[in-house]
Design an enzyme around this catalytic site. Sequence first.
Site, PDB file in Angstrom:
ATOM      1  CE  LYS A   1     -35.200   6.138  63.210  1.00  0.00           C
ATOM      2  NZ  LYS A   1     -34.517   6.922  62.161  1.00  0.00           N
TER       3      LYS A   1
ATOM      4  NE  ARG B   1     -28.617   4.155  66.212  1.00  0.00           N
ATOM      5  CZ  ARG B   1     -29.270   5.256  65.885  1.00  0.00           C
ATOM      6  NH1 ARG B   1     -29.471   5.553  64.628  1.00  0.00           N
ATOM      7  NH2 ARG B   1     -29.729   6.057  66.825  1.00  0.00           N
TER       8      ARG B   1
ATOM      9  NE  ARG C   1     -32.492  18.597  61.059  1.00  0.00           N
ATOM     10  CZ  ARG C   1     -32.423  17.433  61.704  1.00  0.00           C
ATOM     11  NH1 ARG C   1     -33.519  16.885  62.193  1.00  0.00           N
ATOM     12  NH2 ARG C   1     -31.281  16.829  61.885  1.00  0.00           N
TER      13      ARG C   1
ATOM     14  NE  ARG D   1     -28.230  20.491  65.943  1.00  0.00           N
ATOM     15  CZ  ARG D   1     -29.563  20.548  65.908  1.00  0.00           C
ATOM     16  NH1 ARG D   1     -30.203  20.160  64.822  1.00  0.00           N
ATOM     17  NH2 ARG D   1     -30.245  20.980  66.938  1.00  0.00           N
TER      18      ARG D   1
ATOM     19  NE  ARG E   1     -27.047  12.206  60.081  1.00  0.00           N
ATOM     20  CZ  ARG E   1     -27.933  13.195  60.306  1.00  0.00           C
ATOM     21  NH1 ARG E   1     -27.757  14.379  59.767  1.00  0.00           N
ATOM     22  NH2 ARG E   1     -28.969  12.983  61.078  1.00  0.00           N
TER      23      ARG E   1
END
Length: 211
Positions: free
Chosen positions: A13, A88, A127, A156, A167
């Site tokens: 996004k 959200r 990532r 991370r 998440r």
Amino acid sequence: MIIVLLGPPGAGKGTQGERIAERLGIPKIATGDVLRDAIRNGTEQGLAAKAYMDRGDLVPDSVILGIMKDALSAPATARGAILDGVVRTVPQAEGLTSLVASLGRKVDKVLLFDIGDDELVKRLSGRTVCDKCQTPYRDREPGTTCPKCGGTLVRRPDDEPEAIRTRLAVYRAQTEPVIKWAREHDLDVREIDATGDLDDITDRAMKALDK
Ligand SMILES: [Zn+2]
């Protein structure tokens, strides 16, 4: 034109929001950015937000909406804005639509970036970031060496597969109901296939915006 971006974490996004903003010549507004600006500029809402954050509390929706009101009243957004991460939950969607209405405007489009869970886990867990110079990388394994500075690439904690599943579960529980709410309230929700080439995704988004 006011455009709300929706989609799970990792759907792209932020990146697509910037590209669409550039093509349309209107700003992209991310909650985190306007919040930081408001705090830096010491606005009334910014000071209110800072008081919550200093206590370690979440900034309540009412304060975030106040900051959004300031942002959407500014000349920079006269032609429109792309809102990323602003909605959200259903209460936030309700708050935003009535705020926008109070400014005599409306949410013109909701862009929903659609991507499967497995693809997201693959994308996010691929990532890494350099522990020294903080350069982000795609598709480089944790533990390998940063080609820029010789530091070590790490993942991370947020991007560990387990954390990603959590998440996504939060997204399914809190944000997916927003899609149903938006359709029930006659908002123009357009789904976009968020897989594949970045340029193709941007093109699909522009088509969905009738541009
Ligand atoms: Zn590095």
